[in-house]
Write a protein that holds these residues in place. Structure first.
Motif, PDB file in Angstrom:
ATOM      1  N   GLY A  62       0.742  -1.022   0.257  1.00  0.00           N
ATOM      2  CA  GLY A  62      -0.435   0.266  -0.249  1.00  0.00           C
ATOM      3  C   GLY A  62       0.745   1.072  -0.369  1.00  0.00           C
ATOM      4  O   GLY A  62       1.774   1.185  -0.199  1.00  0.00           O
ATOM      5  N   PRO A  63       0.503   2.111  -0.116  1.00  0.00           N
ATOM      6  CA  PRO A  63       1.025   3.826   0.069  1.00  0.00           C
ATOM      7  C   PRO A  63       1.970   3.938   1.221  1.00  0.00           C
ATOM      8  O   PRO A  63       2.678   4.805   0.652  1.00  0.00           O
ATOM      9  CB  PRO A  63       0.128   4.727  -0.085  1.00  0.00           C
ATOM     10  N   SER A 201       4.290   5.684 -17.157  1.00  0.00           N
ATOM     11  CA  SER A 201       5.322   5.418 -15.612  1.00  0.00           C
ATOM     12  C   SER A 201       5.161   6.190 -14.449  1.00  0.00           C
ATOM     13  O   SER A 201       4.675   5.146 -13.563  1.00  0.00           O
ATOM     14  CB  SER A 201       6.909   5.484 -16.199  1.00  0.00           C
ATOM     15  N   VAL A 202       4.852   7.369 -15.214  1.00  0.00           N
ATOM     16  CA  VAL A 202       5.307   7.874 -13.564  1.00  0.00           C
ATOM     17  C   VAL A 202       3.297   8.442 -13.143  1.00  0.00           C
ATOM     18  O   VAL A 202       3.184   8.322 -11.946  1.00  0.00           O
ATOM     19  CB  VAL A 202       5.056  10.318 -14.564  1.00  0.00           C
ATOM     20  N   ARG A 203       2.282   8.129 -14.599  1.00  0.00           N
ATOM     21  CA  ARG A 203       0.821   7.984 -14.341  1.00  0.00           C
ATOM     22  C   ARG A 203       0.691   6.897 -12.799  1.00  0.00           C
ATOM     23  O   ARG A 203       0.126   6.386 -12.237  1.00  0.00           O
ATOM     24  CB  ARG A 203       0.497   7.868 -14.833  1.00  0.00           C
ATOM     25  N   LEU A 204       1.633   5.524 -13.190  1.00  0.00           N
ATOM     26  CA  LEU A 204       0.826   4.297 -12.644  1.00  0.00           C
ATOM     27  C   LEU A 204       1.620   4.553 -10.998  1.00  0.00           C
ATOM     28  O   LEU A 204       1.254   4.625 -10.123  1.00  0.00           O
ATOM     29  CB  LEU A 204       2.732   3.164 -13.156  1.00  0.00           C
ATOM     30  N   GLN A 209       0.710   5.918  -5.533  1.00  0.00           N
ATOM     31  CA  GLN A 209       1.068   6.928  -3.696  1.00  0.00           C
ATOM     32  C   GLN A 209      -0.609   7.426  -3.646  1.00  0.00           C
ATOM     33  O   GLN A 209      -0.686   7.469  -2.050  1.00  0.00           O
ATOM     34  CB  GLN A 209       1.631   7.883  -4.855  1.00  0.00           C
ATOM     35  N   ARG A 210      -0.742   7.905  -4.800  1.00  0.00           N
ATOM     36  CA  ARG A 210      -2.368   7.746  -4.592  1.00  0.00           C
ATOM     37  C   ARG A 210      -3.599   6.687  -5.040  1.00  0.00           C
ATOM     38  O   ARG A 210      -4.339   7.253  -6.086  1.00  0.00           O
ATOM     39  CB  ARG A 210      -2.520   9.487  -4.773  1.00  0.00           C
ATOM     40  N   PRO A 211      -3.838   5.698  -4.744  1.00  0.00           N
ATOM     41  CA  PRO A 211      -4.781   4.377  -5.210  1.00  0.00           C
ATOM     42  C   PRO A 211      -6.135   5.194  -6.184  1.00  0.00           C
ATOM     43  O   PRO A 211      -7.000   5.887  -5.092  1.00  0.00           O
ATOM     44  CB  PRO A 211      -5.821   4.050  -4.236  1.00  0.00           C
ATOM     45  N   PRO A 212      -6.031   5.667  -6.787  1.00  0.00           N
ATOM     46  CA  PRO A 212      -7.291   6.096  -8.087  1.00  0.00           C
ATOM     47  C   PRO A 212      -8.763   5.301  -7.450  1.00  0.00           C
ATOM     48  O   PRO A 212      -9.020   4.147  -6.642  1.00  0.00           O
ATOM     49  CB  PRO A 212      -7.052   5.414  -9.544  1.00  0.00           C
ATOM     50  N   ALA A 213      -9.967   5.588  -7.530  1.00  0.00           N
ATOM     51  CA  ALA A 213     -11.374   5.268  -6.968  1.00  0.00           C
ATOM     52  C   ALA A 213     -10.916   4.267  -8.422  1.00  0.00           C
ATOM     53  O   ALA A 213     -11.729   3.355  -7.793  1.00  0.00           O
ATOM     54  CB  ALA A 213     -12.060   6.656  -7.914  1.00  0.00           C
ATOM     55  N   ASP A 214     -10.866   3.980  -9.145  1.00  0.00           N
ATOM     56  CA  ASP A 214     -10.913   2.495 -10.020  1.00  0.00           C
ATOM     57  C   ASP A 214     -10.247   1.568 -10.098  1.00  0.00           C
ATOM     58  O   ASP A 214      -8.655   1.940 -11.067  1.00  0.00           O
ATOM     59  CB  ASP A 214     -11.755   3.383 -10.881  1.00  0.00           C
ATOM     60  N   PRO A 215     -10.146   0.550  -9.075  1.00  0.00           N
ATOM     61  CA  PRO A 215      -8.748  -0.353  -9.061  1.00  0.00           C
ATOM     62  C   PRO A 215      -7.938  -0.659 -10.265  1.00  0.00           C
ATOM     63  O   PRO A 215      -7.247  -0.750 -10.301  1.00  0.00           O
ATOM     64  CB  PRO A 215      -8.957  -1.063  -7.779  1.00  0.00           C
TER      65      PRO A 215
END
Length: 233
Positions: A62-63, A201-204, A209-215
Motif C-alpha cells: 500500500g501507499p 510510468s509516472v502515472r503508474l 502513491q494515491r490509489p485511484p477510485a477505479d482500481p
C-alpha cells in the motif's frame, strides 16, 4: 573536439548516452528541461538466494509501506528492491543503509523474511526522477539518446528497452550522409514512443502513491502502453 585526457580530435558524430544527469545534454541543449522528482524512492540490494526462492515475486504494502520485489538473477543470487514514498528524509550514512532496508522490509511476508537477514551491503538508494526532452534531441552532429533524452521511472521496466531502440534507430538513420538531418529525424521518430513510456510510468507511480477510485486503472494503463509498444519501432 577536446578530450578529457587533454587530447583533441575530429569526429563525425558525438552521441551523449550519459544518463539522467547528462553533461552532454547540458552543453548541446542548454535550454533542455530539468529532471523532475516523482515522489518515490527506490532501495536496491543484492543478496544470496535461498533455495526456496524460485521466482520473481512482488508484494504490495500500500501507499505507506510501498512495494517490494524479490528477483532471482542466478542460482545463487537475487536482487531485492523496495519502492516507497520519498518523504525527503535525510539519507543515513552508507554503513547504515542495510539496517534501514532490513527494517523497511520486515512488515512484508512471502519470500521477503527469508531474504531480509542476508541484506548486508551495497544498498543503492535513489529518488526517482523523470525527464522527457522535447525534440530536437540534437544540435549539429551531437545527439542525446537513452536516459539523457528520456529518463523513465521503473514501473514499466522499459528504460533499457528504450535505450536499445534508440541505438538501433540511430544506426539505421545514419546510413544517410546528412548527419544533422538524420539526427533530427531520429529524435522525431522516437519521441512519441518514449513519451508513452515516460508518462505512463509516472502515472503508474502516482497510482501507487494515491490509489485511484477505479482500481482497474493501473492495469488498463499498463495494457494500453504494452499494446502500443508491441508495434514495430
Amino acid at each position: 573536439m577536446r578530450l578529457s585526457d587533454g587530447g583533441a580530435g575530429t569526429v563525425d558524430l558525438v552521441v551523449g548516452a550519459d544518463g539522467l544527469h547528462s553533461h552532454t545534454r547540458g552543453l548541446v541543449l542548454p535550454d533542455a528541461p530539468q529532471p523532475r522528482a516523482t515522489g518515490q524512492l527506490i532501495r536496491r540490494a543484492p543478496a544470496p538466494r535461498p533455495p526456496q526462492v524460485m521466482r520473481y515475486s512482488m508484494l504490495d504494502g500500500g501507499p505507506e509501506l510501498g512495494k517490494v520485489g524479490v528477483v532471482p538473477v542466478s542460482r545463487t543470487g537475487l536482487d531485492v528492491w523496495l519502492l516507497e514514498p520519498d518523504r525527503g528524509a535525510e539519507r543515513p550514512p552508507p554503513e547504515r543503509l542495510p539496517d534501514v532496508l532490513r527494517e523497511r522490509l520486515r512488515p512484508f511476508g512471502g519470500p521477503v523474511p527469508a531474504v531480509v537477514a542476508s541484506v548486508t551491503a551495497e544498498v543503492d538508494v535513489r529518488s526517482l526522477q523523470s525527464l522527457l526532452l522535447p525534440p530536437p534531441w540534437s544540435r549539429g552532429r551531437t545527439v542525446a539518446i537513452g536516459d539523457a533524452a528520456h529518463t523513465t521511472t521503473p514501473q514499466m521496466a522499459y528504460g533499457v528497452g528504450l535505450a536499445i531502440e534508440d541505438a538501433v534507430v540511430l544506426a539505421e538513420v545514419l546510413a544517410d550522409d546528412d548527419v544533422p538531418g538524420a539526427l533530427r529525424r531520429s529524435g522525431a521518430r522516437r519521441f512519441d514512443r518514449c513519451r508513452l513510456v515516460v508518462e505512463t510510468s509516472v502515472r503508474l507511480g502516482e497510482c501507487g502513491q494515491r490509489p485511484p477510485a477505479d482500481p482497474s486503472l493501473p492495469g488498463r494503463l499498463m495494457g494500453q502502453a504494452l499494446a502500443e509498444l508491441a508495434r514495430p519501432v
